[in-house]
Design a protein around this motif. Structure first.
Motif, PDB file in Angstrom:
ATOM      1  N   UNK A 185       1.141  -1.232  -0.117  1.00  0.00           N
ATOM      2  CA  UNK A 185       0.196   0.084   0.104  1.00  0.00           C
ATOM      3  C   UNK A 185       1.290   1.168  -0.086  1.00  0.00           C
ATOM      4  N   UNK A 186       0.808   1.973  -1.204  1.00  0.00           N
ATOM      5  CA  UNK A 186       1.756   3.095  -0.788  1.00  0.00           C
ATOM      6  C   UNK A 186       1.459   3.923   0.395  1.00  0.00           C
ATOM      7  N   UNK A 187       2.698   4.911   0.714  1.00  0.00           N
ATOM      8  CA  UNK A 187       2.785   5.915   1.733  1.00  0.00           C
ATOM      9  C   UNK A 187       3.012   7.336   0.909  1.00  0.00           C
ATOM     10  N   UNK A 188       2.244   8.449   1.760  1.00  0.00           N
ATOM     11  CA  UNK A 188       3.007   9.157   1.357  1.00  0.00           C
ATOM     12  C   UNK A 188       2.982  10.410   2.108  1.00  0.00           C
ATOM     13  N   UNK A 189       4.048  10.887   2.757  1.00  0.00           N
ATOM     14  CA  UNK A 189       4.588  11.322   3.968  1.00  0.00           C
ATOM     15  C   UNK A 189       4.720  12.499   4.092  1.00  0.00           C
ATOM     16  N   UNK A 190       5.040  13.076   3.345  1.00  0.00           N
ATOM     17  CA  UNK A 190       5.050  14.675   2.499  1.00  0.00           C
ATOM     18  C   UNK A 190       4.550  15.069   1.389  1.00  0.00           C
ATOM     19  N   UNK A 191       4.723  16.656   1.564  1.00  0.00           N
ATOM     20  CA  UNK A 191       4.347  16.915  -0.113  1.00  0.00           C
ATOM     21  C   UNK A 191       5.437  18.353  -0.121  1.00  0.00           C
ATOM     22  N   UNK A 192       6.445  18.661  -1.115  1.00  0.00           N
ATOM     23  CA  UNK A 192       7.089  19.438  -0.658  1.00  0.00           C
ATOM     24  C   UNK A 192       6.972  20.236  -2.295  1.00  0.00           C
ATOM     25  N   UNK A 193       6.133  21.680  -2.869  1.00  0.00           N
ATOM     26  CA  UNK A 193       6.536  22.108  -1.356  1.00  0.00           C
ATOM     27  C   UNK A 193       4.378  21.792  -0.624  1.00  0.00           C
ATOM     28  N   UNK A 194       4.007  22.511   0.229  1.00  0.00           N
ATOM     29  CA  UNK A 194       3.053  21.692   0.495  1.00  0.00           C
ATOM     30  C   UNK A 194       2.319  22.638  -0.034  1.00  0.00           C
ATOM     31  N   UNK A 201       1.325  30.163 -11.924  1.00  0.00           N
ATOM     32  CA  UNK A 201       1.151  29.674 -13.112  1.00  0.00           C
ATOM     33  C   UNK A 201       1.965  28.164 -13.542  1.00  0.00           C
ATOM     34  N   UNK A 202       1.641  27.743 -12.691  1.00  0.00           N
ATOM     35  CA  UNK A 202       2.106  26.267 -11.803  1.00  0.00           C
ATOM     36  C   UNK A 202       3.759  26.325 -11.428  1.00  0.00           C
ATOM     37  N   UNK A 203       3.480  24.701 -11.411  1.00  0.00           N
ATOM     38  CA  UNK A 203       4.630  24.124 -10.406  1.00  0.00           C
ATOM     39  C   UNK A 203       4.861  22.545 -10.283  1.00  0.00           C
ATOM     40  N   UNK A 204       6.004  22.147  -9.876  1.00  0.00           N
ATOM     41  CA  UNK A 204       6.547  21.024  -9.959  1.00  0.00           C
ATOM     42  C   UNK A 204       6.085  20.283  -8.375  1.00  0.00           C
ATOM     43  N   UNK A 205       4.973  19.540  -7.776  1.00  0.00           N
ATOM     44  CA  UNK A 205       5.201  18.778  -6.664  1.00  0.00           C
ATOM     45  C   UNK A 205       5.567  17.692  -6.577  1.00  0.00           C
ATOM     46  N   UNK A 206       6.652  17.829  -5.393  1.00  0.00           N
ATOM     47  CA  UNK A 206       7.329  16.028  -4.980  1.00  0.00           C
ATOM     48  C   UNK A 206       6.285  16.032  -4.054  1.00  0.00           C
ATOM     49  N   UNK A 225      -4.008  11.327 -12.227  1.00  0.00           N
ATOM     50  CA  UNK A 225      -3.207  12.299 -12.695  1.00  0.00           C
ATOM     51  C   UNK A 225      -1.520  12.163 -13.565  1.00  0.00           C
ATOM     52  N   UNK A 226      -1.566  11.982 -14.308  1.00  0.00           N
ATOM     53  CA  UNK A 226       0.130  11.703 -14.229  1.00  0.00           C
ATOM     54  C   UNK A 226       0.918  12.110 -13.998  1.00  0.00           C
ATOM     55  N   UNK A 227       2.307  11.912 -13.188  1.00  0.00           N
ATOM     56  CA  UNK A 227       3.408  11.728 -12.801  1.00  0.00           C
ATOM     57  C   UNK A 227       4.771  11.804 -13.150  1.00  0.00           C
ATOM     58  N   UNK A 228       5.919  11.765 -12.390  1.00  0.00           N
ATOM     59  CA  UNK A 228       6.682  11.000 -12.862  1.00  0.00           C
ATOM     60  C   UNK A 228       7.699  10.275 -11.910  1.00  0.00           C
ATOM     61  N   UNK A 233      10.367   6.059  -3.818  1.00  0.00           N
ATOM     62  CA  UNK A 233      10.100   6.652  -2.677  1.00  0.00           C
ATOM     63  C   UNK A 233       9.979   8.107  -2.568  1.00  0.00           C
ATOM     64  N   UNK A 234       9.867   8.125  -4.008  1.00  0.00           N
ATOM     65  CA  UNK A 234       9.584  10.275  -4.435  1.00  0.00           C
ATOM     66  C   UNK A 234       9.317  10.102  -6.608  1.00  0.00           C
ATOM     67  N   UNK A 235       7.964  10.759  -6.016  1.00  0.00           N
ATOM     68  CA  UNK A 235       7.123  10.504  -7.366  1.00  0.00           C
ATOM     69  C   UNK A 235       7.210  12.368  -8.074  1.00  0.00           C
ATOM     70  N   UNK A 236       6.857  13.178  -8.210  1.00  0.00           N
ATOM     71  CA  UNK A 236       6.407  13.619  -9.198  1.00  0.00           C
ATOM     72  C   UNK A 236       5.407  14.568  -9.667  1.00  0.00           C
TER      73      UNK A 236
END
Length: 290
Positions: A185-194, A201-206, A225-228, A233-236
């Protein structure tokens, strides 16, 4: 030429095994439940018998006279002493039978580990195959073997086919058991930025956490939503101007499919309403009492 069967608890003869002439010595393989008997004068012989059914499995003839025999239980090899020295004979191997493995499941994306197989007819020469490929083993006893699972087998979810194979003479492949590789089961521990201000105009969410893979599904407010993928342990996620147009909340979740799998707890990204800024007033003055 019968070999008596003696019940040691009552010290009575309970039966007899027909063997060739002049039996001299025997050796019992406790692992395979077989009895090997040597004998003969002019024509030395070796007979291997099933010690449960008391039937002859195979027979051998030799040139040199034999005096004593010991069977290595893990190699299933007979070592016989005779007038001319030692004679070594590989005995017919059984087809192994697998009963259980422990652990019988693991998580996708994990590190290499080992599991223990229990069964019957397992030898120190038994080969363990994972999806048809030989793996490293450690022989523990005639009823158990430890086998290694490299981390390359844990890159995808599914079942790993486990099989034991005994070498010739005779031998062959066992029944199959399966090691289950489950999605976490995936775990989301934090967002950067929050957070960000509405109108950005848009940004990359880690998105930081665990259990992320290329086939993970990521949602913003329940919409895929598409992601990279950076690593496990990390996606954008690329947040668009439309995502950040007005103030509100974006709930980020991730899910993995079965086997195993499930959906993460949400992590909230905040879109802040901007603080109003006065740039000018018109008119700038008025007359009192006007």
């Amino acid at each position: 030429n019968d070999l008596p069967i003696i019940d040691l608890t009552t010290v009575t003869v309970t039966g007899a095994i027909p063997v060739q002439k002049h039996p001299k010595a025997s050796s019992f393989n406790v692992c395979l439940n077989t009895l090997s008997v040597i004998g003969g004068e002019d024509r030395p012989w070796l007979q291997v018998m099933d010690a449960q059914a008391w039937t002859i499995k195979t027979s051998y003839a030799f040139e040199q006279k034999l005096k004593d025999i010991k069977v290595h239980p893990y190699l299933n090899t007979a070592i016989m002493a005779g007038k001319g020295g030692l004679t070594i004979q590989d005995l017919p191997n059984p087809v192994p039978e697998l009963i259980s493995l422990s652990p019988d499941n693991t998580l996708r994306g994990g590190t290499a580990f080992s599991f223990t197989l229990t069964g019957k007819g397992l030898l120190s020469t038994t080969e363990i195959d994972l999806n048809g490929a030989k793996t490293d083993t450690t022989f523990l006893s005639c009823g158990s073997i430890k086998a290694a699972v490299p981390d390359t087998y844990l890159l995808t979810a599914g079942n790993i086919e486990i099989k034991a194979v005994n070498p010739a003479p005779d031998g062959g492949p066992s029944n199959l058991l399966y090691l289950n590789v489950n999605n976490p089961v995936p775990i989301i521990a934090a967002l950067q930025p929050t957070q960000a201000t509405a109108g950005t105009p848009g940004l990359t969410l880690n998105v930081l956490g665990a259990g992320f893979f290329a086939d993970t599904t990521v949602y913003i407010n329940n919409a895929p939503r598409a992601f990279t993928l950076i690593n496990q342990t990390q996606l954008q996620i690329a947040l668009t101007p439309a995502d950040l147009e007005v103030g509100g909340y974006l709930d980020i979740t991730a899910s993995n499919f079965q086997p195993g799998g499930g959906i993460s707890a949400p992590a909230r990204f905040t879109v802040l309403n901007p603080v109003p800024t006065l740039t000018a007033i018109d008119p700038t003055t008025i007359k009192a009492n006007s």
